[in-house]
Write a protein that holds these residues in place. Sequence first.
Motif, mmCIF file in Angstrom:
data_model
loop_
_atom_site.group_PDB
_atom_site.id
_atom_site.type_symbol
_atom_site.label_atom_id
_atom_site.label_comp_id
_atom_site.label_asym_id
_atom_site.label_seq_id
_atom_site.Cartn_x
_atom_site.Cartn_y
_atom_site.Cartn_z
ATOM 1 N N ASN A 1 -13.497 5.767 -79.549
ATOM 2 C CA ASN A 1 -12.671 5.360 -78.257
ATOM 3 C C ASN A 1 -11.641 4.442 -78.525
ATOM 4 O O ASN A 1 -10.441 4.334 -77.835
ATOM 5 N N ARG A 2 -11.798 3.141 -79.110
ATOM 6 C CA ARG A 2 -10.891 2.079 -79.378
ATOM 7 C C ARG A 2 -10.510 1.995 -80.465
ATOM 8 O O ARG A 2 -9.827 0.766 -80.774
ATOM 9 N N GLU A 3 -10.420 2.935 -81.593
ATOM 10 C CA GLU A 3 -10.158 2.484 -82.862
ATOM 11 C C GLU A 3 -8.616 3.052 -83.403
ATOM 12 O O GLU A 3 -8.140 2.227 -84.269
ATOM 13 N N GLU A 4 -8.142 3.901 -82.765
ATOM 14 C CA GLU A 4 -7.177 4.572 -83.392
ATOM 15 C C GLU A 4 -5.745 3.431 -83.151
ATOM 16 O O GLU A 4 -5.824 2.865 -82.063
ATOM 17 N N LEU A 5 -4.675 3.823 -83.644
ATOM 18 C CA LEU A 5 -3.239 3.133 -83.552
ATOM 19 C C LEU A 5 -2.321 4.218 -83.866
ATOM 20 O O LEU A 5 -2.676 5.185 -84.460
ATOM 21 N N PRO A 6 -1.336 3.961 -83.030
ATOM 22 C CA PRO A 6 -0.811 2.966 -82.216
ATOM 23 C C PRO A 6 -1.512 2.933 -80.846
ATOM 24 O O PRO A 6 -1.590 1.797 -80.158
ATOM 25 N N PHE A 7 -1.860 3.919 -80.344
ATOM 26 C CA PHE A 7 -2.517 3.874 -79.013
ATOM 27 C C PHE A 7 -4.051 4.714 -79.146
ATOM 28 O O PHE A 7 -4.119 5.732 -79.661
ATOM 29 N N ASN A 8 -5.169 4.083 -78.776
ATOM 30 C CA ASN A 8 -6.298 4.723 -78.983
ATOM 31 C C ASN A 8 -6.567 5.551 -77.917
ATOM 32 O O ASN A 8 -5.999 5.884 -76.866
ATOM 33 N N ARG A 9 -7.904 6.420 -78.038
ATOM 34 C CA ARG A 9 -8.171 7.376 -77.210
ATOM 35 C C ARG A 9 -8.261 6.813 -75.697
ATOM 36 O O ARG A 9 -7.907 7.704 -74.763
ATOM 37 N N ILE A 10 -8.814 5.818 -75.340
ATOM 38 C CA ILE A 10 -9.071 5.363 -73.854
ATOM 39 C C ILE A 10 -7.636 5.051 -73.314
ATOM 40 O O ILE A 10 -7.250 5.400 -72.187
ATOM 41 N N GLU A 11 -6.693 4.460 -73.992
ATOM 42 C CA GLU A 11 -5.184 4.030 -73.796
ATOM 43 C C GLU A 11 -4.614 5.355 -73.441
ATOM 44 O O GLU A 11 -4.058 5.603 -72.327
ATOM 45 N N ARG A 12 -4.631 6.668 -74.293
ATOM 46 C CA ARG A 12 -3.911 7.758 -74.027
ATOM 47 C C ARG A 12 -4.629 8.407 -72.843
ATOM 48 O O ARG A 12 -4.016 8.952 -71.997
ATOM 49 N N SER A 13 -6.059 8.515 -72.632
ATOM 50 C CA SER A 13 -6.624 9.373 -71.494
ATOM 51 C C SER A 13 -6.039 8.498 -70.133
ATOM 52 O O SER A 13 -6.018 9.158 -69.332
ATOM 53 N N TRP A 14 -6.000 7.333 -70.287
ATOM 54 C CA TRP A 14 -5.612 6.728 -68.995
ATOM 55 C C TRP A 14 -4.222 6.982 -68.625
ATOM 56 O O TRP A 14 -4.060 7.498 -67.314
ATOM 57 N N ILE A 15 -3.332 7.113 -69.460
ATOM 58 C CA ILE A 15 -2.060 7.502 -69.305
ATOM 59 C C ILE A 15 -2.086 9.003 -68.773
ATOM 60 O O ILE A 15 -1.426 9.236 -67.842
ATOM 61 N N TYR A 16 -2.593 9.755 -69.599
ATOM 62 C CA TYR A 16 -2.673 11.254 -69.131
ATOM 63 C C TYR A 16 -3.349 11.569 -67.824
ATOM 64 O O TYR A 16 -2.945 12.050 -66.661
ATOM 65 N N ALA A 17 -4.620 10.930 -67.430
ATOM 66 C CA ALA A 17 -4.997 10.985 -65.959
ATOM 67 C C ALA A 17 -4.248 10.327 -64.816
ATOM 68 O O ALA A 17 -4.259 10.754 -63.682
ATOM 69 N N SER A 18 -3.576 8.967 -65.167
ATOM 70 C CA SER A 18 -2.510 8.559 -64.207
ATOM 71 C C SER A 18 -1.675 9.317 -63.937
ATOM 72 O O SER A 18 -1.093 9.817 -62.621
ATOM 73 N N ALA A 19 -0.889 10.120 -64.998
ATOM 74 C CA ALA A 19 0.345 11.032 -64.855
ATOM 75 C C ALA A 19 -0.093 12.297 -64.127
ATOM 76 O O ALA A 19 0.762 12.662 -63.354
ATOM 77 N N LYS A 20 -1.446 12.713 -64.236
ATOM 78 C CA LYS A 20 -1.795 14.044 -63.462
ATOM 79 C C LYS A 20 -2.427 13.378 -62.216
ATOM 80 O O LYS A 20 -2.886 14.487 -61.392
ATOM 81 N N LYS A 21 -2.498 12.354 -61.520
ATOM 82 C CA LYS A 21 -3.197 11.767 -60.613
ATOM 83 C C LYS A 21 -4.706 12.210 -60.477
ATOM 84 O O LYS A 21 -5.164 12.577 -59.410
ATOM 85 N N GLU A 22 -5.365 12.213 -61.722
ATOM 86 C CA GLU A 22 -6.896 12.437 -61.806
ATOM 87 C C GLU A 22 -7.314 11.057 -61.781
ATOM 88 O O GLU A 22 -6.989 9.885 -61.956
ATOM 89 N N ASN A 23 -8.839 11.222 -61.779
ATOM 90 C CA ASN A 23 -9.594 9.947 -61.861
ATOM 91 C C ASN A 23 -9.465 9.361 -63.242
ATOM 92 O O ASN A 23 -9.748 9.659 -64.424
#
Length: 530
Positions: free
Chosen positions: A66-88
């Motif tokens: 979850n924290r390994e990828e660059l330039p954006f890891n899975r946790i960072e991408r998931s936070w953006i996606y969830a925030s954009a969709k007004k999800e948890n």
Amino acid sequence: MEAFLDFLADIPWWSWLLIFLLLVAIRDIFFQKAHTISHNYPIVGHLRYWLESIGPEMRQYFVANNREELPFNRIERSWIYASAKKENNYEGFGTDRDIYKHQHIFIKNAMIGFQVPENHPNKSHPYFLPCAKVMGAYNKRKKPYRPASIINVSAMSFGSLSAAAIESLNKGVEKCGAYHNTGEGGLSPYHKQGGDVIFHFGTGYFGVRSRDGGFSMDKLKVLVDENPCVKAIEIKLSQGAKPGKGGVLPGSKITPELAEIRGVEVGKDVISPPTHKAFSTIPELLEFIESIAEETGLPVGIKGAIGKIDQWEELADLMKKTGKGPDFITIDGGEGGTGAAPPSFADHVSLPWTYGFSKVYSLFMERGLTERIVFIGSGKLGFPGKAAMAFAMGADCINVAREAMMSIGCIQAQVCHTNRCPAGVATQSKWRQSGINVPLKSDRLAQYFKTFKKEFLEITHAAGYEHPCQFNMDDVQVNVDDDYLSSDLKSVYGYQKEKVKFDSMQNLLDCEHLGGKTALQKNYNLDPDI
């Protein structure tokens, strides 16, 4: 003939497969000479190239943690996606970060946080968060501008991004009161969908380009006069992805629409030089800035990735001596961005954002110039924790590019430079971008920005402040190394941020120069003439 067709029809499917494989093998062995693997291992060798082509996707979804990828890891991408969709967008069971890791950020909370009064703007609108400074106020520009959002869309050109993506971003910033930087590709119709715009140009002067490839003041004046959405002008000196390197726009990519927007010829290669024609020295840059501000009445700023600082020192000294200079400065990080670049540039040229920004801000602070400049940070700052660090170091706004792209559907496929973006964001393919639902994606950009501002305000209140501009270097701590594990930013970077003048959030709301009028009128029922 009929007998021959009957013969072909009687051949079983597996025989056709064998024939096809035989033809591939003959081609591999006797005709193609470019690939040794497929020549030495016909048929099977192709499997190697196929597996290599899907390697990034395999690692992204199945291999990397979850924290390994660059330039954006899975946790960072998931936070953006969830925030954009007004999800948890919460996470449970504690953080999975190694909080003792080098450069981990700690924001110091107050014993008793800031309590929002009943009549406070943030009580009913928890995402109202404008810039604490006004662009152009010190230099008395004719049309000063206070960004209505501390998070905004960074420079991304139409041509690099699709028409649908640009339109989604602009309609999105209109809905949340942010601004949209055009990038150096010119002001397209897709940038004019209601959002505030900062017009940005580089060495190619696209959109304000003379016939000889230089800068045209007359074209800039017409552009500003005809487009009241343009609130400020930004001159790009360099960018994080490839500082000091010009670009090439192949003639095959230049459609009649792009040619009209950029002021170039259809089908003819356009080369952007690495440096500007309009100026070649720091005094000439200063005069160029002042002439644009005088002719247009707008605030004028500069953008650069930071390496050597001697010329920045010269600029600061000249600003102190003359009382003139840019109204805002955008500092880009060497982390790179949406611009395609050779790995040698993306990996090694220019400093990361924190190193570069600290050097530039501190030298302007030493000369007493920070009050007159709006400092904008750009370099993977689209997360509330990182934004808190940026504001503690002296940033007044942040610009986001890749984070904004992800909010409208980017999946970090990292093929922006190939015109084959599967999400339709960074491509000119009509088929690929047809999958972008503009009204939906604009809502998601707006929701990502609103969620960001709401969480950033909550962090700010937890630290005991009303506005992020009140953060200082003592409020944020970072891990340094094993011998000196953790220290505040003041100790790490050797300066203390200059205090920003701030009275109250209500005064920012009442400011006559506040941007984002459409969003403000909708959310606050303000008089359209404010």
